[in-house]
Design an enzyme around this catalytic site. Structure first.
Site, PDB file in Angstrom:
ATOM      1  N   ASP A  18       0.824  -1.213   0.000  1.00  0.00           N
ATOM      2  CA  ASP A  18       0.000   0.000   0.000  1.00  0.00           C
ATOM      3  C   ASP A  18       0.856   1.261   0.000  1.00  0.00           C
ATOM      4  O   ASP A  18       0.702   2.136  -0.864  1.00  0.00           O
ATOM      5  CB  ASP A  18      -0.929   0.018   1.225  1.00  0.00           C
ATOM      6  CG  ASP A  18      -1.990  -1.072   1.177  1.00  0.00           C
ATOM      7  OD1 ASP A  18      -2.227  -1.618   0.083  1.00  0.00           O
ATOM      8  OD2 ASP A  18      -2.569  -1.376   2.225  1.00  0.00           O
ATOM      9  N   ARG A  98      -1.352   1.659  17.081  1.00  0.00           N
ATOM     10  CA  ARG A  98      -1.659   2.781  16.177  1.00  0.00           C
ATOM     11  C   ARG A  98      -1.594   4.145  16.857  1.00  0.00           C
ATOM     12  O   ARG A  98      -1.075   5.102  16.272  1.00  0.00           O
ATOM     13  CB  ARG A  98      -3.025   2.575  15.523  1.00  0.00           C
ATOM     14  CG  ARG A  98      -3.137   1.333  14.645  1.00  0.00           C
ATOM     15  CD  ARG A  98      -1.946   1.158  13.749  1.00  0.00           C
ATOM     16  NE  ARG A  98      -2.109   0.070  12.785  1.00  0.00           N
ATOM     17  CZ  ARG A  98      -1.127  -0.723  12.398  1.00  0.00           C
ATOM     18  NH1 ARG A  98       0.073  -0.588  12.913  1.00  0.00           N
ATOM     19  NH2 ARG A  98      -1.344  -1.666  11.504  1.00  0.00           N
ATOM     20  N   ASP A 127      -8.066   0.500  11.417  1.00  0.00           N
ATOM     21  CA  ASP A 127      -6.899   1.356  11.577  1.00  0.00           C
ATOM     22  C   ASP A 127      -7.145   2.783  11.105  1.00  0.00           C
ATOM     23  O   ASP A 127      -6.561   3.724  11.636  1.00  0.00           O
ATOM     24  CB  ASP A 127      -5.705   0.754  10.828  1.00  0.00           C
ATOM     25  CG  ASP A 127      -5.046  -0.369  11.612  1.00  0.00           C
ATOM     26  OD1 ASP A 127      -5.318  -0.480  12.820  1.00  0.00           O
ATOM     27  OD2 ASP A 127      -4.269  -1.132  11.017  1.00  0.00           O
ATOM     28  N   SER A 179      -1.488 -11.181   4.771  1.00  0.00           N
ATOM     29  CA  SER A 179      -1.429  -9.800   5.232  1.00  0.00           C
ATOM     30  C   SER A 179      -1.094  -9.836   6.718  1.00  0.00           C
ATOM     31  O   SER A 179      -1.816 -10.446   7.505  1.00  0.00           O
ATOM     32  CB  SER A 179      -2.777  -9.102   5.013  1.00  0.00           C
ATOM     33  OG  SER A 179      -2.761  -7.806   5.561  1.00  0.00           O
TER      34      SER A 179
END
Length: 417
Positions: A18, A98, A127, A179
């Protein structure tokens, strides 16, 4: 936010697929300078080569920030003390990583006079919320760019084609890897065959830190963990900082098949997702902490804290780390931890974490009261009055039912005359 006003952005960068293409996309669509920021929360080898990769992809600068000890001390252990597990199982490995990363993103954006912060989170996940709520907590006016919400790319296959068309080095090919999200606390695995809940994971293929319980040693491993006010401070008598405790327990726990969780969880956006998590050190610490609390917390506090743990976990999972409620719950938790000090011995064996003994200077367990043998401190005749009073509501209700039944039977007899 007008595109022409965006001259410089700070990108949450991981070097994955990404963010590898987002740098190019930003330069094409915003014609802006891109500063990549990596929050090191213990990704280990995933950090290798990121500086060269980011610059080669078009970033003007890259920050690789060591956040490990802040992450462990201020986020992981705060959650551990709360005993918070999302939906009773998930140890929040991605969720509480995060906020510490996003907080640093805002700080660097201010240092660099950036016009916006960019993340590569999809519109389906949690997220995006965790990053953006943290940004708003520290700079409510900072614009956020989330390419997944606006670009034409719709799938991993589209991303790969985009990268190939622009000669962007690919970190992976489609259908080749799960992932994954990794930090010092855990590794999560999603995608591929794990998207089908009826499929047993191929642990030989999935696991990175652990072995399956079947492949663990045939003899147990013992560890003793010392806590001070709810915080782990030593293992097997050796004092060390929190991050080193986690590293050690990840190693020894992984070798014994500890903390492998196959979970279907409910995302904030409403969908269910399946993941396999490796939480070796986390599972050991949670178990040890729970055992110590069973010895040192009174009944009412422990039971109420169980309720707080559920709410605490939801707040963390849903991106509300910097909310007033989470901070208030932490204040309550820290009060409960004042006596959570002592040593917990555990036996690790083929995926199991077994209590092998616990001691504390603040123990509320009194052998004289608890014994089945003769004692001189407890008068068992006192319990008769206690039971009578405790049973009074049930007794009154039963008497009422008895009266109502008798009345109905009497009325029935009279009607039958």
């Amino acid at each position: 936010m007008n595109k022409e006003d965006i001259k410089k952005v700070v990108l949450a960068y991981s070097g994955g697929l990404d963010t590898s293409i987002i740098i190019s996309w930003l330069k094409e669509n915003y014609d802006c300078e891109v500063i990549a920021v990596v929050g090191n929360v213990g990704q280990e080898e995933e950090l290798e080569g990121l500086e060269d990769k980011a610059i080669a992809s078009g970033a003007s600068k890259i920050y690789i920030e060591d956040l490990i000890d802040e992450f462990v001390d201020d986020y992981v252990f705060e959650t551990l003390k709360a005993g918070a597990k999302y939906e009773g199982r998930y140890l929040l490995g991605t969720a509480f990583a995060r906020p510490v990363i996003a907080k640093r993103l805002v700080e660097i954006a201010h240092e660099e006079n950036a016009d916006a912060i960019v993340h590569g989170c999809t519109g389906k996940g949690n997220d995006q919320v965790r990053f953006e709520l943290t940004v708003k907590a520290f700079d409510p006016d900072m614009p956020v760019i989330a390419p997944w919400r606006t670009w034409e790319i719709k799938s991993r296959e589209d991303e790969i084609e985009y990268a190939k068309a622009r000669n962007i080095p690919l970190p992976m090919e489609k259908d080749e890897f799960y992932s994954e999200d990794r930090n010092i606390w855990h590794i999560s695995h999603e995608g591929l065959d794990l998207e089908y809940p009826d499929t047993e994971p191929n642990y030989d293929k999935v696991l990175k830190l652990s072995v399956s319980p079947e492949k663990a040693p045939d003899k147990p491993t013992y560890v003793t963990i010392r806590f001070d006010k709810g915080v782990p401070v030593a293992v097997n008598g050796e004092y060390m900082k929190g991050s080193d405790i986690i590293r050690y327990l990840n190693k020894v726990g992984g070798e014994n098949g500890i903390g492998i969780d196959d979970i279907v969880e409910n995302r904030l956006v409403g969908m269910k997702v399946r993941g396999v998590y490796e939480n070796a050190g986390g599972r050991i610490l949670y178990t040890a902490h729970e055992i110590l609390e069973s010895l040192t917390l009174d009944r009412d506090t422990m039971h109420y804290k169980d309720k707080v743990a559920v709410e605490f976990a939801s707040l963390v999972y849903n991106g509300l780390w910097f909310s007033t409620l989470r901070e208030a719950l932490s204040a309550f938790v820290n009060k409960t931890q004042e006596t959570v000090t002592g040593d917990v011995k555990l036996k690790l064996y083929k995926g199991n974490v077994i209590n092998a003994g616990v001691t504390s200077p603040y123990t509320l367990y009194d052998e004289e009261y608890a014994t089945f043998g003769e004692d001189g401190v407890y008068d068992q005749t006192d319990s008769q009055g206690f039971v009578n009073l405790y049973a009074l509501p049930i007794k009154v209700q039963a008497m009422m039912k008895k009266k109502v039944k008798a009345k109905k039977e009497q009325e029935k007899k009279e009607q039958g005359k």
